[in-house]
Design a protein around this motif. Structure first.
Motif: not given
Length: 486
Positions: A258-262, A301-307, A309-316
């Motif tokens: 879910k996180i990677m996909n979004e 208690m939740q994370i936004n998967p879009y946010y 996932g996007f930030q991790i990919l930009k960091d990579i």
């Protein structure tokens, strides 16, 4: 706002432009079919998970919940996209043309992910047709056995739909009679040169082997076990369990990524729209939409998967392009030994990650200390403050935060159960074991589920778990619930 024929012509032109731009930037999505539909269709598709899926009251509940949140301005679905070949995507007719461009680019990111990620490689790309056949079969059962009986049976099965084994999607089902025969009747060993030994002492009968344990090894796939060994189930009931199980395998890779996909879809909608010839007003609307989709979660208690996932990919991409900050972790090989990080290969690395990882490995490997601080992530716990229960920060250590998020995704956040014995006490009772990982089950909810499992199994059901730090067994015999410390 009505979607006119002129709007359709304009959108088709932009879809072609966005498609070409996506390919120029390196994406390789499936051919994608877009359909513009009213808002209520989007929420219906979102509630059912797939078009033409079987009916159940829980889908109607989810539909009204989503619709109510939209009407009160609490949430909005811009699109629905399905993992099929060709990809099927649905757009909301009352969105602006810029929103359609934004969503089309986002959808192509999803379609590329479906095609590229290794966890999607064995999914049925024609699942919509298969689900339609499933729905027809269940409708026939409703006509033959009554809609109420079928829906009540679906209630029981859907309460345990997550309890299947992702590693064993294919199996050949024996009938209940065959399994009962296997259990009760040992197979004679082959004739041998020592056949006469069995007649010593006046008996010509060989000692019969003990009946096999059912299952021989602990079984994680509760749905499969019920289909194979449920003595009280009719063939139509077994078929419904198999239908639910088969559809869960379609949703499985989406649950795992879910996180990677979004994140990937968001990563590419930004890049594609940056390359389009937009007006200043459209640029402003694009950035507003982008910020809205990628805002941090409002819930502790939740994370936004879009946010995330996007930030991790930009960091990579940043790190593998050579923009290294002092607090960036070292690049290591599979044994944890430091190696030189390639420079100028940010996009290549992003594609590699998308192809190979799931959310658990993605977060464990790439949610760094710097990102945990940047994303303002913490772990929380409930504490009483001035007479009121409040969520307070429990831990700010970045590894603890990362591990807590990863741990919450293990088995999709569901407790892991094993079937230990399908003939417990030699009375055909069912004994389940909870693989306790420090997180206690919700006892009230567990008792409701045990009642459903009892109805499916037809005999007393027992669950070994931990309650209030004591190992115990929760049991239901069809009338009373009991708890025994062990």
């Amino acid at each position: 706002m009505a979607f006119t024929q002129a709007d359709r012509i304009e959108l088709e032109k932009w879809i072609d432009i966005i498609w070409e731009q996506a390919h120029e930037l390196g994406l390789d999505p499936y051919p994608t079919h877009f359909e513009v539909v009213p808002q209520h269709i989007i929420y219906e598709l979102g509630s059912y998970g797939l078009p033409a899926r079987f009916s159940h009251w829980t889908f109607g509940r989810d539909y009204h919940r989503q619709k109510t949140m939209y009407e009160y301005g609490l949430s909005k679905i811009y699109e629905i996209v399905f993992n099929t070949d060709p990809t099927q995507a649905f757009l909301v007719e009352d969105n602006s043309m810029l929103s359609h461009k934004f969503v089309c680019a986002h959808v192509l990111g999803h379609s590329d992910f479906f095609k590229r990620n290794s966890y999607f490689q064995h999914t049925d790309r024609r699942m919509i047709e298969q689900v339609r056949l499933h729905g027809d079969r269940i409708h026939e059962y409703e006509n033959e056995y009554g809609w109420r009986e079928v829906e009540e049976f679906l209630d029981m099965v859907l309460s345990i739909e997550e309890h299947f084994d992702p590693s064993a999607p294919v199996f050949r089902r024996k009938s209940a009679a065959q399994h009962e025969a296997d259990r009760l009747h040992a197979v004679d060993p082959p004739n041998s040169d020592y056949e006469d030994i069995w007649s010593i002492g006046g008996s010509s009968e060989r000692p019969k082997p003990r009946p096999k344990k059912i299952p021989e090894e602990p079984e994680k796939d509760l749905l499969r076990f019920l289909v194979e060994y449920g003595r009280e189930l009719t063939e139509w009931q077994r078929d419904i369990i198999e239908i639910v199980r088969e559809e869960m395998f379609y949703f499985l890779p989406q649950m795992r990524t879910k996180i990677m996909n979004e994140g990937w879809a968001s990563f590419w909608h930004e890049r594609i729209l940056e390359h389009l010839d937009l007006t200043p007003e459209e640029h402003w609307e694009f950035r507003r939409l982008h910020s809205s989709v990628l805002s941090p979660s409002g819930s502790r208690m939740q994370i936004n998967p879009y946010y995330v996932g996007f930030q991790i990919l930009k960091d990579i991409e940043r790190r593998w392009n050579g923009d290294v900050q002092p607090d960036d972790p070292e690049e290591t090989d599979w044994m944890g030994r430091p190696i030189a990080r390639p420079q100028g290969e940010g996009m290549k690395k992003a594609f590699e990650v998308i192809e190979q990882d799931n959310d658990v490995t993605f977060l464990r490997q790439y949610l760094t200390e710097g990102l945990v601080k940047k994303l303002d992530l913490y772990t929380y716990k409930l504490e009483e403050v001035d007479g009121e229960e409040m969520w307070v920060v429990q831990d700010t250590n970045w590894r603890s935060v990362r591990d807590s998020i990863v741990d919450s995704m293990t088995n999709f956040g569901q407790p892991i159960l094993f079937v230990e014995d399908g003939d417990y006490k030699r009375h055909g009772e069912l004994y389940l074991r909870h693989a306790f990982d420090g997180k206690q089950l919700d006892v009230d909810y567990t008792e409701r589920v045990l009642k459903n499992v009892h109805k499916l199994w037809g005999r007393p059901v027992h669950l070994e778990t931990v309650v209030d730090e004591e190992k115990c067994v929760l049991s239901y015999d069809g009338e009373d619930m009991s708890q025994t410390t062990i």
